[in-house]
Design an enzyme around this catalytic site. Structure first.
Site, mmCIF file in Angstrom:
data_model
loop_
_atom_site.group_PDB
_atom_site.id
_atom_site.type_symbol
_atom_site.label_atom_id
_atom_site.label_comp_id
_atom_site.label_asym_id
_atom_site.label_seq_id
_atom_site.Cartn_x
_atom_site.Cartn_y
_atom_site.Cartn_z
ATOM 1 N N HIS A 58 -3.236 7.148 1.972
ATOM 2 C CA HIS A 58 -3.867 6.162 1.144
ATOM 3 C C HIS A 58 -5.578 5.994 1.970
ATOM 4 O O HIS A 58 -5.907 6.286 2.635
ATOM 5 C CB HIS A 58 -2.727 5.187 1.619
ATOM 6 C CG HIS A 58 -2.818 3.710 1.488
ATOM 7 N ND1 HIS A 58 -3.219 3.517 0.096
ATOM 8 C CD2 HIS A 58 -3.051 2.958 3.036
ATOM 9 C CE1 HIS A 58 -3.966 1.679 0.728
ATOM 10 N NE2 HIS A 58 -3.624 1.367 1.979
ATOM 11 N N ASN A 105 -10.043 -0.304 0.162
ATOM 12 C CA ASN A 105 -8.351 -0.038 -0.380
ATOM 13 C C ASN A 105 -7.636 -0.511 -1.883
ATOM 14 O O ASN A 105 -7.952 -1.883 -1.829
ATOM 15 C CB ASN A 105 -8.227 -0.972 0.938
ATOM 16 C CG ASN A 105 -6.136 -1.601 1.116
ATOM 17 O OD1 ASN A 105 -5.765 -0.320 -0.116
ATOM 18 N ND2 ASN A 105 -6.092 -1.119 2.192
ATOM 19 N N CYS A 109 0.511 -1.341 -0.095
ATOM 20 C CA CYS A 109 -0.113 -0.403 -0.835
ATOM 21 C C CYS A 109 1.023 1.075 0.110
ATOM 22 O O CYS A 109 0.768 2.269 -0.251
ATOM 23 C CB CYS A 109 -0.975 0.156 1.098
ATOM 24 S SG CYS A 109 -2.165 -1.535 1.168
#
Length: 324
Positions: free
Chosen positions: A251, A281, A114
């Site tokens: 993020h 996500n 990520c």
């Protein structure tokens, strides 16, 4: 004069298939309300059968080039942040390069889960500052739906597929924080936290792709602490503070993490670009996706000071401060 890596274009691509929270209700013990209340996620996109990470990345790159008014012939390098490349090798970046029709330059992947886009942006910035490239396409692209365990309600509801891209170009500035472009970067990792977020397969272990595994509570705790800290460090390097920030583009993992990090940075949520509700996500794709959507919405404008920060498996985390 100082060389800066300036954003000239931004774009994104999302697969056509939209998966609402209700889709999971017949598959695992969960509800739309449970997912929304704990994550802020309402829907996400899943890639179609045969649609690969490099397909998504190439379409996002084409959008970024169009936004910049340039073509693939103007690009010197392609850096793709991904943990879900099409093949073990070659890199997804070389596949994107081919799909763009690029015969020149070079291409490679960055794998920091990520945090991948922050790492890729930092590396692309270094290439430009070193004079190895004048224009670099930096892409985050993922098909996380391919590594999800759809019997694990703690993880399968969180992730989606997508891609975002920015085109960086070398430019000159005065060497101050008023310059456009990347002003500071800050990267970290600590491999001792591997078991908090990982995939239980790989070439040299099981020989399979495996599935994503996560200790959500522990990741949450580390995320809030480490994201605020790295953002402050990068701002310090640039000679700036939270009061100077126009937009945090974090993020997009979980709305609670985003909110808690903003509070620690003393930045109101009105100055945070949030897209997690629509995309879930998307790992390394989430920040460039949010940058593109933020510009599309009219939130991000030329001259705005932006902080991006992310944390992922590794654990790996970091931030970038840039002026749009």
């Amino acid at each position: 004069m100082t060389i800066r890596a300036v954003v000239r274009g931004v774009g994104h691509y999302l697969p056509e298939r939209v998966v609402p929270n209700t889709w999971f209700e017949d598959r695992v013990d969960t509800t739309d309300e449970w997912i929304r209340s704990r994550t802020g996620i309402e829907r996400r996109h899943f890639a179609a059968e045969g649609e690969t990470t490099s397909d998504l990345g190439a379409k996002a790159a084409q959008a970024a080039l169009a936004d910049a008014g340039m073509t693939a012939e103007d690009v010197d390098a392609v850096v793709v942040a991904t943990s879900t490349a099409d093949l073990t090798f070659p890199s997804a970046a070389t596949m994107v390069q081919a799909k763009l029709g690029m015969k020149q330059g070079f291409a490679f992947d960055v794998q920091a889960v990520c945090a991948g886009f922050v790492y890729a942006l930092s590396n692309a910035n270094a290439l430009i500052l070193a004079g190895q490239a004048k224009r670099v396409l930096v892409i985050g692209a993922e098909t996380f739906s391919r590594i999800l365990d759809f019997e694990d309600r703690g993880t399968c509801v969180l992730f989606g597929d997508g891609a975002g891209a920015v085109l960086l170009e070398a430019s000159t500035g005065g060497g101050t924080s008023d310059d456009r472009g990347i002003l500071a970067t800050d990267l970290h990792s600590d491999g001792s936290y591997k078991d908090l977020l990982y995939v239980d397969g790989g070439v040299s272990t099981t020989g399979t792709a495996g599935h994503l595994r996560m200790q959500g509570n522990q990741v949450f705790r580390h995320a809030v602490e480490k994201l605020a800290e790295t953002a402050h460090t990068a701002l310090d390097k640039a000679g700036l503070s939270g009061a100077d920030v126009d937009w945090i583009v974090p993020h997009q993992a979980n709305l609670r993490i985003i909110t808690a990090t903003a509070q620690r940075m003393q930045v109101p949520m009105e100055r945070v670009v949030v897209t997690v509700q629509d995309h879930g996500n998307t790992s390394a794709a989430s920040i460039p996706l949010a940058l593109s959507v933020g510009k599309e919405r009219g939130q991000i404008k030329e001259g705005d000071l932006i902080v991006t920060e992310a944390i992922g498996g590794g654990l790996s985390w970091g931030s970038v401060v840039l002026r749009w």
